[in-house]
Each structure stands twice: as C-alpha cells, then as structure tokens.
Motif scaffolding. Structure first.
Motif, PDB file in Angstrom:
ATOM      1  N   CYS A  61      -3.014  -2.969   2.081  1.00  0.00           N
ATOM      2  CA  CYS A  61      -3.543  -3.842   1.027  1.00  0.00           C
ATOM      3  C   CYS A  61      -4.084  -5.142   1.621  1.00  0.00           C
ATOM      4  O   CYS A  61      -4.822  -5.865   0.970  1.00  0.00           O
ATOM      5  CB  CYS A  61      -2.462  -4.162  -0.001  1.00  0.00           C
ATOM      6  SG  CYS A  61      -2.002  -2.753  -1.019  1.00  0.00           S
ATOM      7  N   SER A  92      -8.684  -3.857  -1.348  1.00  0.00           N
ATOM      8  CA  SER A  92      -7.747  -4.571  -2.207  1.00  0.00           C
ATOM      9  C   SER A  92      -6.966  -3.527  -2.986  1.00  0.00           C
ATOM     10  O   SER A  92      -7.402  -2.387  -3.134  1.00  0.00           O
ATOM     11  CB  SER A  92      -8.450  -5.563  -3.132  1.00  0.00           C
ATOM     12  OG  SER A  92      -9.314  -4.905  -4.003  1.00  0.00           O
ATOM     13  N   CYS A  93      -5.793  -3.934  -3.443  1.00  0.00           N
ATOM     14  CA  CYS A  93      -4.883  -3.027  -4.128  1.00  0.00           C
ATOM     15  C   CYS A  93      -4.470  -3.595  -5.476  1.00  0.00           C
ATOM     16  O   CYS A  93      -4.509  -4.806  -5.679  1.00  0.00           O
ATOM     17  CB  CYS A  93      -3.603  -2.833  -3.314  1.00  0.00           C
ATOM     18  SG  CYS A  93      -3.826  -2.084  -1.705  1.00  0.00           S
ATOM     19  N   CYS A 137       0.842  -1.192   0.000  1.00  0.00           N
ATOM     20  CA  CYS A 137       0.000   0.000   0.000  1.00  0.00           C
ATOM     21  C   CYS A 137       0.882   1.248   0.000  1.00  0.00           C
ATOM     22  O   CYS A 137       1.867   1.318   0.734  1.00  0.00           O
ATOM     23  CB  CYS A 137      -0.865  -0.035   1.253  1.00  0.00           C
ATOM     24  SG  CYS A 137      -1.935   1.369   1.466  1.00  0.00           S
TER      25      CYS A 137
END
Length: 153
Positions: A60, A66-67, A25
C-alpha cells in the motif's frame, strides 16, 4: 475486578490488532502485483516506481499504488510516467485486483487485443491507457461502466 481487567486487556489487544491491520496490503494483492512486476519489462536504473516495489514492505506504500485503508485492497494502479517501462504484462492479471477504481497504464506497451474485462470493475472511475498499443476495437460496454468518469485511450 480481575475479570474486568482481563477483559479490558483483551479488548485493547484486539483493538491494537485491528488498528495494525488497517491499511495493510493483502497478501494475495501483493502477490498479483509482484507477478505484474516480474512480467513487465523495465530498466531498473531508470525506474521511478517498479524498482521501489520492495517485497518486504507493505505494498500500500509502494509508488503508483493506493489501497482502501479499511480492507487492504488495491484501489489505484498508476504505472504512467515511468519511462523505464518498455514492455507490458499479461493484462488479465488486473482482473485479480477487483477493487481497482483508478487504472493508469499510459505508455505500457501491451501489443495485445484490447481486453473486455474492464467492465467487471464495479468501482472503476478512471481508465487511462494512452499509448498502450492495444489492437482491435474498444468494446462498447466499456463506455457504459456507470462509475467511469474519465477514460483516456
């Protein structure tokens, strides 16, 4: 031979750094998410998502998110089905997460005018805002977002 070994070591070191960074992230994305969590009203003893957003962990991996594995941008924000949430947040914070493709905020009580910036999300495929208590009319251009496949208001 030494130069070759040095170059190989450098290559593997850089490859390791790149592989480690994938799926992480981004700090600015995490900051926005933490701001959302600080503004939202929820019961921490009943929360199934927000209470598990650990500042020390990769966002994440937080529940409801979600990433994009290659970029670290948040692509999904799903706070629906968390009955602990009783009050909303400054919904304009979502505009700071431009890579969102799935937004599910069912049941988050915003008590605000329906925002018009959802059309700015260029990859938006799902917009679910059931029982969010938005007022006013839904801007017609929301229904014209070319990538939008599901809208539930």
């Amino acid at each position: 031979m030494r130069i070759l070994m040095f170059n190989m070591l450098l290559l593997f070191s850089n490859l390791f750094k790149i592989m480690h960074a994938l799926g992480q992230c981004l700090p600015d994305q995490k900051s926005v998410l933490l701001q959302i969590r600080s503004e939202i009203t929820y019961n921490s003893s009943e929360s199934t998502k927000l209470v598990l957003w650990d500042e020390g962990a990769d966002c994440c991996r937080w529940p409801g998110l979600s990433c994009n594995a290659a970029t670290g941008f948040i692509t999904t924000l799903d706070l629906s089905d968390d009955d602990s949430i009783t009050g909303g947040f400054n919904v304009s914070l979502l505009s700071k997460l431009p890579s969102l493709s799935v937004i599910r905020l069912d049941g988050v009580n915003f008590s605000a005018r329906f925002p018009d910036f959802f059309t700015d999300f260029t990859n938006l495929t799902v917009l679910s805002l059931k029982f969010c208590n938005f007022s006013g009319t839904v801007p017609h251009k929301v229904f014209q977002v070319p990538t939008l496949q599901t809208i539930d208001l």
